[in-house]
Design a protein around this motif. Structure first.
Motif, mmCIF file in Angstrom:
data_model
loop_
_atom_site.group_PDB
_atom_site.id
_atom_site.type_symbol
_atom_site.label_atom_id
_atom_site.label_comp_id
_atom_site.label_asym_id
_atom_site.label_seq_id
_atom_site.Cartn_x
_atom_site.Cartn_y
_atom_site.Cartn_z
ATOM 1 N N LEU A 121 0.819 -1.208 0.000
ATOM 2 C CA LEU A 121 0.000 0.000 0.000
ATOM 3 C C LEU A 121 0.858 1.266 0.000
ATOM 4 N N VAL A 122 1.864 1.304 0.846
ATOM 5 C CA VAL A 122 2.737 2.478 0.919
ATOM 6 C C VAL A 122 3.542 2.618 -0.368
ATOM 7 N N ALA A 123 4.128 1.532 -0.839
ATOM 8 C CA ALA A 123 4.929 1.587 -2.067
ATOM 9 C C ALA A 123 4.069 2.028 -3.252
ATOM 10 N N HIS A 124 2.874 1.508 -3.332
ATOM 11 C CA HIS A 124 1.941 1.845 -4.406
ATOM 12 C C HIS A 124 1.605 3.342 -4.376
ATOM 13 N N ALA A 125 1.225 3.835 -3.216
ATOM 14 C CA ALA A 125 0.844 5.254 -3.093
ATOM 15 C C ALA A 125 2.021 6.169 -3.421
ATOM 16 N N GLU A 126 3.195 5.831 -2.917
ATOM 17 C CA GLU A 126 4.351 6.686 -3.167
ATOM 18 C C GLU A 126 4.758 6.665 -4.639
ATOM 19 N N ALA A 127 4.626 5.524 -5.294
ATOM 20 C CA ALA A 127 4.943 5.457 -6.729
ATOM 21 C C ALA A 127 3.941 6.275 -7.535
ATOM 22 N N GLU A 128 2.666 6.178 -7.170
ATOM 23 C CA GLU A 128 1.660 6.991 -7.865
ATOM 24 C C GLU A 128 1.938 8.479 -7.689
ATOM 25 N N GLU A 129 2.204 8.877 -6.462
ATOM 26 C CA GLU A 129 2.370 10.299 -6.175
ATOM 27 C C GLU A 129 3.666 10.879 -6.716
ATOM 28 N N SER A 130 4.710 10.075 -6.808
ATOM 29 C CA SER A 130 5.989 10.625 -7.266
ATOM 30 C C SER A 130 6.071 10.738 -8.779
ATOM 31 N N GLU A 131 5.452 9.815 -9.506
ATOM 32 C CA GLU A 131 5.587 9.812 -10.963
ATOM 33 C C GLU A 131 4.257 9.890 -11.706
ATOM 34 N N VAL A 132 3.316 9.061 -11.332
ATOM 35 C CA VAL A 132 2.097 8.922 -12.125
ATOM 36 C C VAL A 132 1.200 10.146 -11.998
ATOM 37 N N TYR A 133 0.867 10.529 -10.791
ATOM 38 C CA TYR A 133 -0.036 11.660 -10.615
ATOM 39 C C TYR A 133 0.509 12.952 -11.239
ATOM 40 N N ARG A 139 1.872 5.538 -21.309
ATOM 41 C CA ARG A 139 1.405 4.687 -20.203
ATOM 42 C C ARG A 139 2.432 3.606 -19.892
ATOM 43 N N ASP A 140 3.095 3.080 -20.936
ATOM 44 C CA ASP A 140 4.153 2.082 -20.711
ATOM 45 C C ASP A 140 5.345 2.719 -19.996
ATOM 46 N N GLU A 141 5.716 3.914 -20.412
ATOM 47 C CA GLU A 141 6.819 4.620 -19.747
ATOM 48 C C GLU A 141 6.481 4.874 -18.277
ATOM 49 N N LEU A 142 5.265 5.343 -18.021
ATOM 50 C CA LEU A 142 4.839 5.579 -16.637
ATOM 51 C C LEU A 142 4.778 4.274 -15.848
ATOM 52 N N GLY A 143 4.402 3.204 -16.524
ATOM 53 C CA GLY A 143 4.364 1.897 -15.871
ATOM 54 C C GLY A 143 5.738 1.445 -15.423
ATOM 55 N N ARG A 144 6.722 1.656 -16.272
ATOM 56 C CA ARG A 144 8.097 1.277 -15.888
ATOM 57 C C ARG A 144 8.578 2.107 -14.697
ATOM 58 N N LEU A 145 8.273 3.395 -14.706
ATOM 59 C CA LEU A 145 8.648 4.250 -13.577
ATOM 60 C C LEU A 145 7.911 3.850 -12.305
ATOM 61 N N PHE A 146 6.627 3.543 -12.433
ATOM 62 C CA PHE A 146 5.811 3.111 -11.305
ATOM 63 C C PHE A 146 6.415 1.859 -10.663
ATOM 64 N N ILE A 154 9.856 2.631 -8.887
ATOM 65 C CA ILE A 154 9.728 3.330 -7.606
ATOM 66 C C ILE A 154 9.065 2.439 -6.572
ATOM 67 N N ARG A 155 8.016 1.736 -6.976
ATOM 68 C CA ARG A 155 7.343 0.826 -6.044
ATOM 69 C C ARG A 155 8.328 -0.199 -5.505
ATOM 70 N N GLN A 156 9.146 -0.784 -6.383
ATOM 71 C CA GLN A 156 10.115 -1.788 -5.934
ATOM 72 C C GLN A 156 11.170 -1.172 -5.026
ATOM 73 N N SER A 157 11.602 0.030 -5.339
ATOM 74 C CA SER A 157 12.572 0.726 -4.496
ATOM 75 C C SER A 157 12.032 0.917 -3.074
ATOM 76 N N ARG A 158 10.764 1.306 -2.976
ATOM 77 C CA ARG A 158 10.146 1.499 -1.655
ATOM 78 C C ARG A 158 10.006 0.169 -0.927
ATOM 79 N N LEU A 159 9.626 -0.872 -1.673
ATOM 80 C CA LEU A 159 9.527 -2.199 -1.055
ATOM 81 C C LEU A 159 10.892 -2.656 -0.535
ATOM 82 N N ASP A 160 11.934 -2.410 -1.321
ATOM 83 C CA ASP A 160 13.288 -2.780 -0.910
ATOM 84 C C ASP A 160 13.723 -2.017 0.335
ATOM 85 N N ASP A 161 13.164 -0.814 0.529
ATOM 86 C CA ASP A 161 13.482 0.014 1.700
ATOM 87 C C ASP A 161 12.607 -0.309 2.905
#
Length: 167
Positions: A41-53, A130-137, A140-147
């Motif tokens: 949930l946290v990784a998802h929200a942070e990835a959306e807010e940092s790149e997608v939104y 959308r594919d470019e944003l997907g790769r960024l999403f 970032i999501r994986q980076s947050r999960l790793d942290d």
């Protein structure tokens, strides 16, 4: 693996629903499942807010107010997640109550996001973007999960940092 950001976000939404079902089951290891939910949930929200939104706000056909509202709802979700994580007894009525508050907040957000932001993105944003944003999403999501972003101390930090977004 899908790279369309809309499909990736939808896949996470379905995973949230699966995790909620597991959390409602008194026979599962609720603490473990809650840790998995918190991290995603946290990784998802942070990835959306940092790149997608921010990227979607540049499209005039995507409703900027809905994007901003989505970030507010993330903050509400962080508050509800923290409240649940702070209840130690996973068999208590308090835990059940806090779980339902989180489920309600998240289901509301998911429903609105899917009907507004994601539908707009699917219709107005090119496949390549959308594919470019997907790769960024995913990155970032994986980076947050790793942290270990699902750790209660991290959740406390982001809940405090985003508290001012809540109306």
């Amino acid at each position: 693996m899908a790279t369309d950001v809309v499909e990736l976000i939808l896949a996470d939404h379905r995973k949230f629903e699966e995790l909620f079902r597991a959390l409602r089951d008194r026979n599962t290891d609720r603490s473990t499942v809650l840790g998995e939910l918190a991290a995603l949930l946290v990784a998802h929200a942070e990835a959306e807010e940092s790149e997608v939104y921010p990227a979607l706000k540049r499209y005039k056909e995507v409703d900027n107010e809905e994007v901003d509202h989505g970030a507010e709802e993330h903050a509400e979700g962080h508050q509800a997640l923290l409240a649940l994580m702070q209840v130690e007894d996973t068999s208590s009525d308090e835990w059940e109550s806090k779980l339902e508050e989180l489920v309600e907040a998240l289901n509301h957000h998911v429903d609105e996001e899917e009907r507004t932001i994601l539908n707009d993105a699917r219709e107005e944003v090119s496949d390549d973007r959308r594919d470019e944003l997907g790769r960024l999403f995913v990155e970032i999501r994986q980076s947050r999960l790793d942290d270990d972003c699902g750790d209660i101390e991290y959740v406390r930090k982001i809940a405090a940092a985003t508290k001012d977004r809540i109306d």
